[in-house]
Design an enzyme around this catalytic site. Structure first.
Site, PDB file in Angstrom:
ATOM      1  N   PHE A   8       0.837  -1.208   0.000  1.00 16.55           N
ATOM      2  CA  PHE A   8       0.000   0.000   0.000  1.00 16.55           C
ATOM      3  C   PHE A   8       0.868   1.252   0.000  1.00 16.55           C
ATOM      4  CE2 PHE A   8      -3.880   2.423   1.048  1.00 16.55           C
ATOM      5  CZ  PHE A   8      -4.722   1.829   0.116  1.00 16.55           C
ATOM      6  N   LYS A 120       8.067  -6.252 -10.790  1.00 17.23           N
ATOM      7  CA  LYS A 120       8.943  -6.814 -11.826  1.00 17.23           C
ATOM      8  C   LYS A 120       9.799  -7.974 -11.326  1.00 17.23           C
ATOM      9  CE  LYS A 120       9.790  -2.618 -11.923  1.00 17.23           C
ATOM     10  NZ  LYS A 120      10.400  -1.321 -11.855  1.00 17.23           N
ATOM     11  N   GLU A 144       0.310  -5.864 -16.975  1.00 12.21           N
ATOM     12  CA  GLU A 144       0.508  -4.775 -17.941  1.00 12.21           C
ATOM     13  C   GLU A 144       1.422  -3.671 -17.397  1.00 12.21           C
ATOM     14  OE1 GLU A 144      -0.636  -4.156 -21.315  1.00 12.21           O
ATOM     15  OE2 GLU A 144       0.973  -2.758 -20.889  1.00 12.21           O
ATOM     16  N   GLY A 201      10.094  11.285  -8.504  1.00 13.70           N
ATOM     17  CA  GLY A 201       9.477  10.018  -8.097  1.00 13.70           C
ATOM     18  C   GLY A 201       9.635   8.925  -9.134  1.00 13.70           C
ATOM     19  N   GLU A 204      13.889   4.117  -8.904  1.00 16.49           N
ATOM     20  CA  GLU A 204      13.603   3.027  -7.973  1.00 16.49           C
ATOM     21  C   GLU A 204      14.110   3.415  -6.586  1.00 16.49           C
ATOM     22  OE1 GLU A 204      12.179  -0.263  -9.091  1.00 16.49           O
ATOM     23  OE2 GLU A 204      11.643   1.321 -10.475  1.00 16.49           O
ATOM     24  N   LYS A 219      12.268  -5.578 -17.535  1.00 12.70           N
ATOM     25  CA  LYS A 219      11.178  -5.343 -18.487  1.00 12.70           C
ATOM     26  C   LYS A 219      11.423  -6.100 -19.790  1.00 12.70           C
ATOM     27  CE  LYS A 219      10.339  -1.008 -16.157  1.00 12.70           C
ATOM     28  NZ  LYS A 219      10.757   0.372 -15.986  1.00 12.70           N
TER      29      LYS A 219
END
Ligand code: HSE
Length: 340
Positions: A8, A120, A144, A201, A204, A219
């Site tokens: 969250f 990922k 996605e 932002g 990572e 990716k």
């Protein structure tokens, strides 16, 4: 349809907000509400079979730093205790081990629950295993937002372009690196540009994953497995980051009417991430934080797609598209006895 959100932070909160903003659209489309019945952060959880108010969850997290009033030690206990239909797994990415996300996704798929993730790490390390588990248990694993955030590349390739023979995908898959390289084009030092990307932002939690090319490599692995049907892992990618790109190299490229961009490339046999010289004006010469990919197909020719590669609402929009795909599939397969 009952959703449980694992993680969250920015994306989890963004998804709760997007779900609240699309409440009317979703209930009109499906004839019933899609509700959040549980949410978990790294220490606490909230669970209510009757549904939790998405915006109250966000406020509580903002005010107290906790999404719920109860603490847990093993996420599996929570995921077994709360009954849900779809797990939205958006806990922090861990490229080395798959982190908590790997356990959460596995736990849900073992129970036959559909999963949506943008995480990922688990996908780059265990893609085939997780997809096989989903298939075995008759559920969907959709991801996605894991490649290019809001740039709709996975579903474009696997659904929109499904009849094409895709021969290659080349793209900019890391906004932080593209931002840094674009700023270097204008003479700004590397470190200052990285700091700005962090403030925006984009970077990572550990920006090494961006600048060393590891994030883009994840990716590329996800694309190779999902679009090209390959069975590759993070370690199979030939990776070069952008840390050794000098101001001189950038100036030299400019003098030849080129820019340097960090490009991920996938074909049937290639799996690479590295700095490449791109002619100015080419779709992959773009500046800023946008992700862009060029998909080469046999019938449609080159198809270029671009979009915001990160961001609270942008990444949540990709999760929403997966959620709609899952709900539509239930609508098709369950017909009138729709379990929503
Ligand atoms: N850190 C990534 C980027 C965003 O800079 O593009 C999420 O993958």
């Amino acid at each position: 349809m009952r959703i449980f959100i694992c993680g969250f932070g920015t994306v989890g909160q963004g998804f709760a907000e997007v779900l609240a903003s699309r409440k009317k659209f979703l209930s009109e489309r499906y004839g019933k509400d899609i509700i959040i019945i549980g949410a978990m952060d790294s220490r606490t959880f909230a669970c209510d079979p009757a549904g939790l108010d998405p915006l109250s969850l966000v406020s509580r997290k903002k005010e107290t730093g906790k999404v719920g009033g109860k603490e847990y030690s093993d996420p599996r206990d929570v995921l077994s205790e709360c009954d849900y239909d779809v797990l939205v797994e958006v806990s922090p990415t861990d490229i080395k081990t798959g982190g908590a996300g790997l356990g959460n996704i596995t736990c849900a798929l073992e129970r036959g629950k559909d999963v949506i993730t943008v995480n990922k790490g688990p996908l780059a390390l265990r893609y085939r295993e997780l997809m096989d588990l989903a298939k075995k248990n008759g559920c969907l694993l959709r991801y996605e937002g894991s490649v290019g955030g809001a740039m709709p590349i996975i579903n474009l390739c696997t659904e929109g372009l499904v009849g094409e023979k895709i021969t290659s995908i080349r793209g900019i898959f890391n906004g932080t690196c593209n931002y840094i390289l674009s700023k270097m084009d204008k003479g700004q030092p590397f470190d200052q540009a990285l700091k700005e990307a962090q403030q925006l932002g984009y970077a990572e939690t550990n920006p090494t994953n961006d600048i060393e090319g590891y994030d883009a490599a994840c990716k590329v692995v996800i694309l190779a497995n999902s679009v090209f049907g390959r069975d590759v892992k993070f370690d199979d990618v030939r990776i070069t980051g952008i840390t050794s790109i000098t101001d001189e190299a950038v100036a030299m490229a400019a003098s030849r009417n080129m820019v340097i961009r960090l490009i991920g490339e996938v074909t049937e046999s290639k799996l690479e991430v590295g700095p490449r010289l791109i002619p100015k004006g080419h779709p992959l010469s773009i500046s800023g934080t946008l992700n862009t990919a060029q998909i080469i197909t046999d019938l449609a020719g080159p198809v270029t797609v671009s979009g915001r590669g990160a961001g609270r609402t942008e990444t949540a929009s990709a999760i929403l598209s997966d959620l709609i795909a899952i709900a539509d599939r239930r609508l098709r397969t369950d017909g009138k006895s729709l379990h929503l």
